[in-house]
Design a protein around this motif. Structure first.
Motif, mmCIF file in Angstrom:
data_model
loop_
_atom_site.group_PDB
_atom_site.id
_atom_site.type_symbol
_atom_site.label_atom_id
_atom_site.label_comp_id
_atom_site.label_asym_id
_atom_site.label_seq_id
_atom_site.Cartn_x
_atom_site.Cartn_y
_atom_site.Cartn_z
ATOM 1 N N THR A 1 -7.138 -3.509 -0.184
ATOM 2 C CA THR A 1 -7.678 -3.754 1.143
ATOM 3 C C THR A 1 -9.178 -3.466 1.054
ATOM 4 O O THR A 1 -9.635 -2.853 0.080
ATOM 5 N N ILE B 1 -8.626 3.786 12.298
ATOM 6 C CA ILE B 1 -7.847 2.573 12.116
ATOM 7 C C ILE B 1 -7.756 2.260 10.629
ATOM 8 O O ILE B 1 -8.548 2.745 9.847
ATOM 9 N N ARG B 2 -6.765 1.456 10.278
ATOM 10 C CA ARG B 2 -6.702 0.969 8.893
ATOM 11 C C ARG B 2 -6.345 -0.507 8.882
ATOM 12 O O ARG B 2 -5.921 -1.058 9.900
ATOM 13 N N GLU B 3 -6.491 -1.121 7.725
ATOM 14 C CA GLU B 3 -6.149 -2.534 7.588
ATOM 15 C C GLU B 3 -4.706 -2.675 7.118
ATOM 16 O O GLU B 3 -4.164 -1.789 6.460
ATOM 17 N N GLY C 1 -10.890 -1.339 2.726
ATOM 18 C CA GLY C 1 -11.091 0.105 2.732
ATOM 19 C C GLY C 1 -10.861 0.719 1.364
ATOM 20 O O GLY C 1 -11.624 1.571 0.907
ATOM 21 N N GLN C 2 -9.818 0.245 0.701
ATOM 22 C CA GLN C 2 -9.489 0.783 -0.619
ATOM 23 C C GLN C 2 -10.555 0.381 -1.641
ATOM 24 O O GLN C 2 -10.996 1.202 -2.439
ATOM 25 N N GLN D 1 -13.664 2.461 -1.048
ATOM 26 C CA GLN D 1 -13.518 3.841 -1.535
ATOM 27 C C GLN D 1 -13.568 3.903 -3.052
ATOM 28 O O GLN D 1 -14.155 4.815 -3.623
ATOM 29 N N LEU D 2 -12.919 2.929 -3.712
ATOM 30 C CA LEU D 2 -12.941 2.907 -5.178
ATOM 31 C C LEU D 2 -14.388 2.830 -5.659
ATOM 32 O O LEU D 2 -14.799 3.560 -6.564
ATOM 33 N N ASN E 1 -2.013 -4.055 4.623
ATOM 34 C CA ASN E 1 -2.087 -4.384 3.209
ATOM 35 C C ASN E 1 -1.083 -5.487 2.898
ATOM 36 O O ASN E 1 -0.361 -5.969 3.777
ATOM 37 N N ALA F 1 -7.962 5.571 -3.742
ATOM 38 C CA ALA F 1 -9.110 5.869 -4.601
ATOM 39 C C ALA F 1 -9.091 7.330 -5.042
ATOM 40 O O ALA F 1 -9.383 7.655 -6.197
ATOM 41 N N PHE G 1 -4.538 2.626 1.286
ATOM 42 C CA PHE G 1 -5.795 2.327 2.000
ATOM 43 C C PHE G 1 -6.644 3.591 2.085
ATOM 44 O O PHE G 1 -7.832 3.585 1.806
ATOM 45 N N TYR G 2 -6.012 4.702 2.499
ATOM 46 C CA TYR G 2 -6.764 5.944 2.655
ATOM 47 C C TYR G 2 -6.902 6.719 1.347
ATOM 48 O O TYR G 2 -7.955 7.233 1.053
ATOM 49 N N LEU H 1 -14.694 5.737 8.101
ATOM 50 C CA LEU H 1 -14.800 4.573 7.215
ATOM 51 C C LEU H 1 -16.248 4.187 6.892
ATOM 52 O O LEU H 1 -16.514 3.766 5.775
#
Lengths: 458, 418
Positions: B142, B121-123, B144-145, B148-149, B125, A445, A441-442, B45
């Protein structure tokens, strides 16, 4: 790409790389070839990561002998390669009279064969592990059982082999094999190579590799094992290899810490028709949850980091299928079902003993070069914990993977190393990046960016 | 780097809460503030969310994510605030004493007078949720991922052309937006509840865009072939359906980021997964405060910034000696139907502090409840009650109790009443 070799090893899993390392000690021209882009990318990547002493392998088998020898050698040689070992011990548990009887017999056998083992009564089991579920009548304590790094192990073997003169080809699936006057010609994606002897360490595809040469002594009966990885907090509760006493029908699901500081639950044992069917199923997960509920219910609400399945290269036979057809220059190392990691150095020694001096009268090299790989274990000193290292190279102070605390420096080093990983999964296995609770998640990427930058630079 | 670099205030996390906290502190005349963030740039985020709707409650303008970050950073111009990115909080002990590591600070312990935890916070997966099926090299993500990608311009593999979104909260629509911006076709969104958890009209808009919105549904299995996603097997009242797709985005199921706090002195609330605080944002360890999404299931960036601002003001009061530095008061008891409430503690003595503005009570319901209201009681005395209405799951429900002038020994309780 062509070439002429004394020995070609097909398969860069933990068995093939161990054999390559062993043969690199001799004055031989050896090549290790792997179909996939990264080494250790099939059965070697999805297992329980145990280093077994051999006590629970049936006596009188070659498997027992090679696991036992592999264990002794691993304990002696792994530290020199930087590979971590944690001797956490195993407790085999009995809930029924039938299981108790099995453990009593196992205890007698273990002592007769010279293994360390101790019977614990119910009170002692609960004294040592108060978190265990109710109804345990007793257990067999095996203090020598250990946990290791299943990913760095084949890498270290391969790096050692490379340093000592073995050529390594990745992304080189063997398409066909022709019998030559002396040995074999193997055809791959960009040409062929000749070898006086082929060692088939094809693992989950070992029977297909044998078929290229016209042999069909065994068939792979893929056995799937599903697993669950619990987050690090679970290890504070559970830090021992725990498993039920084996019954005639099942060996059971174990709950064990991992060298990376998590808790692993698995494997299931399912015979599946498709050797690539590494699916996790609802039924499989239910079995894993049941094992937690029975053995360590305190883990039931621990967060899950991930689920996965591995594939064991079982055959129709219970024994390893090591078939030396030396006059034909083809040695099969097949059916290394679930003890391959533990037995790897024993198998390698055994294979070298079959080839030398039987087929090759090769002298042992006077000197070998030492390699070390980064110690990825949770309990070792991580690079960022080393003040001087952080000061001399600030890249070790910059975390990329926050859950596992893997620094930019470590990822950079892996990408710049010999045998650099080619895929994201390869990079993960080499650094532990993205292994943690957030599963990318973090950092997903950013890690991908670093890998892509490396690939485009080449 | 030699010498003591301990700042007066350490803020952990340069997202909306952390940046707004720094702004509030400097407006209160507090300098020597160090913000650390483990990512390679400040913003948290929102910096990856290139669509409008950020900062509303705080800046009263629907910025884009990066736009809101810019405005928060603009507020810090000229302030005595230093931002160190690529810097990680490793652990936090009583004192407060923080162990940090980063390229410019190295590995060191710092002892600020106060710390504000704003780590976000995060989600959850696919692995966290233990969704069965195959594994894929790419395409199981997710929000967030994915964001970011896209923001980091990392291309998805050629074969990934479509996505299914799992979840129907606000963030699911952020995922849809991002996926479409990245040229992906969003085929469906799948939620286990009986309605779209975000605003109803947004669900209608998704349908209008050709996205199948499937409620009362769950992904039973992810189908993969040769390491690529081929379909989602979805189960609902209609039975089982195979929805072909090249990928899935798991959204929501938020988990506060507390890795550096585990085993430390900051008490964690089992309901939220984040630090327990009182209405002055104080945790169980003296001088350690917390704000933003680390406290609760996801809140808007504007709300987080407001919490950060409040934390900044409370830290300033603490540093001036007007209030104590440790969580105080009675634990707020909560009724069965309430999932969580923040703050968890209510310090009645603060009511006597001049000019004190309290953090409102922010809570979430476990289920949708029709025609009821939330009441805050001290003993049997009603302090404050909200309007009678539909109380929706996963939506913010706020009570502003103001000054509760009752002895702190009295039990304080949040109830769901007629």
């Amino acid at each position: 790409m062509t070439g002429a070799y004394d020995i070609a090893i097909i398969g860069g899993g933990v068995v093939g790389t161990a054999i390559a390392r062993e043969l690199s000690r001799y004055s031989l021209k050896t090549v290790l070839i792997e179909a996939r882009a990264d080494l250790g990318d099939e059965s070697s990547k999805g297992n329980s990561a145990l280093m077994c002493s051999g006590v629970d392998v049936p006596a009188g088998t070659l498997e027992r002998e090679l696991v036992r020898r592999g264990y002794i050698r691993y304990c002696a040689e792994a530290p020199g390669m930087g590979l971590p070992i944690r001797k956490v011990g195993a407790i085999v548990l009995a809930w029924t009279q039938e299981q108790e009887a099995i453990l009593n017999k196992d205890l007698v056998d273990a002592h007769a064969d010279g293994f360390a083992a101790e019977a614990l009564d119910s009170a002692e089991v609960y004294r040592r592990w108060p978190h265990f579920g109710p109804g345990i009548r007793g257990g067999l304590w095996l203090p020598d059982e250990a946990i290791v790094d299943p990913f760095s192990t084949p890498h270290a073997y391969a790096l050692d082999a490379l340093e000592n003169g073995v050529e390594i080809r990745r992304s080189w699936p063997v398409r066909s094999a022709d019998r030559m006057a002396q040995g074999w010609r193997l055809h791959g994606p960009d040409g062929s190579l000749d070898a006086r002897c082929v060692v088939n360490a094809g693992g989950i595809r070992g029977d297909e590799v044998d078929k290229l040469a016209g042999y069909s002594d065994f068939a792979i009966r893929p056995r799937r094992g599903q697993y669950m990885i619990l987050d690090k907090a679970a290890r504070a509760i559970h830090d021992v290899i725990a498993m039920p006493a084996p019954t005639p029908t099942t060996r059971g699901i174990l709950i064990t810490p991992t060298i990376f500081g998590n808790v692993l639950v698995g494997p299931t044992a399912e015979d599946v028709p498709d050797r690539d069917d590494r699916r996790v199923t609802e039924a499989g997960l239910a079995q894993l949850r049941q094992a937690i509920a029975t053995m360590a219910p305190a883990l039931a609400h621990q967060p899950i980091n991930t689920i996965f399945a591995g594939m064991r290269p079982a055959t129709q036979f219970r024994e390893y299928q090591i078939i030396p057809r030396l006059s034909q220059g083809w040695l099969t190392v097949g059916g290394i079902r679930s003890t391959g990691l533990s037995a790897s150095l024993g198998i390698a020694e055994h294979v070298a003993g079959l080839l030398i001096p039987g087929l090759f009268d090769a002298p042992r090299k006077a000197r070998t070069r030492q390699i070390t790989v980064p110690d990825l274990s949770e309990t070792s000193q991580r690079p960022w914990q080393d003040v001087s290292r952080v000061e001399s190279d600030p890249a070790y102070a910059e975390m990329v993977c926050h859950c596992e605390r893997i620094s930019l420096g470590e990822i950079r080093d892996a990408l710049a190393s010999p045998l650099a990983p080619k895929t994201l999964n390869g990079l993960k296995r080499r650094t532990r990046a993205m292994f943690g609770r957030c599963q990318g998640f973090y950092c997903g990427a950013r890690v991908q960016t670093l890998l892509n930058a490396q690939s485009s630079a080449h | 780097m030699a010498g003591d670099v301990s700042p007066r205030v350490l803020i952990v996390g340069a997202g909306p809460a952390g940046l707004a906290a720094a702004h509030a502190l400097s407006r209160q005349g507090i300098g020597d503030i160090l913000i650390i963030d483990r990512d390679d740039a400040p913003g948290g985020l929102p910096r990856f969310c290139h669509h409008p709707g950020f900062g509303l409650e705080y800046a009263h303008w629907p910025y884009s994510g990066p736009g809101f970050v810019k405005s928060l950073l603009r507020d810090l111009k000229g302030a005595d605030v230093r931002i160190e990115c690529r810097t990680t909080l490793l652990s936090l002990k009583d004192g407060p004493e923080a162990q940090v590591v980063g390229p410019s600070l190295g590995l060191r312990s710092i002892r600020p007078q106060a710390v504000i935890i704003a780590t976000g916070i995060r989600e959850s997966n696919r692995g966290n949720l233990a969704v069965p099926g195959g594994r894929a090299e790419a395409g199981i993500l997710t929000t967030g991922q994915l964001q970011q990608l896209v923001a980091r311009k990392v291309p998805l593999p050629q074969h990934v052309k479509s996505m299914i979104i799992i979840g129907t909260e606000h963030v699911a629509f952020s995922a849809i937006w991002t996926a479409r911006m990245a040229g992906l076709r969003v085929k469906a969104m799948i939620g286990c509840e009986d309605r779209v958890m975000s605003f109803g009209p947004i669900g209608a808009l998704a349908r209008a865009c050709g996205i199948a919105v499937m409620t009362n549904s769950r992904v039973r299995e992810i189908e993969t072939t040769h390491g690529a996603v081929t379909a989602a097997i979805v189960e609902g009242t209609y039975g089982t359906r195979r929805l072909p797709t090249d990928g899935l985005v798991f959204t929501a199921n938020w988990i506060p980021e507390t890795a550096a706090l585990l085993g430390g002195p900051v008490a964690i609330d089992a309901r939220t997964g984040g630090p327990q605080i009182d209405q002055a944002m104080r945790t169980s360890s003296a001088g350690i405060f917390a704000a933003g999404n680390v406290l609760h299931g996801v809140e808007s960036s504007g709300w987080c910034a407001k919490e950060g601002h409040h934390a900044g003001e409370m830290v300033a009061r603490y540093l001036r000696g007007e209030i104590g530095g440790v969580r105080n008061g009675a634990m707020v008891q909560i009724a069965e139907g309430i999932e969580f409430a923040v703050p968890q503690f209510w310090d009645c003595t603060l009511a006597h502090t001049a000019g004190m503005r309290d953090l409102p009570v922010n809570l979430r319901m476990k289920q949708d409840v029709e025609g009821r209201r939330i009441a805050l009681k001290a003993g049997d005395t009603m302090i404050q009650s909200g309007a009678r209405k539909r109380l929706l799951r996963s939506r913010r429900i706020v009570l502003r109790p103001g000054a509760i002038a009752v002895p702190s020994a009295v039990r304080i309780r949040l109830d769901v009443t007629d």
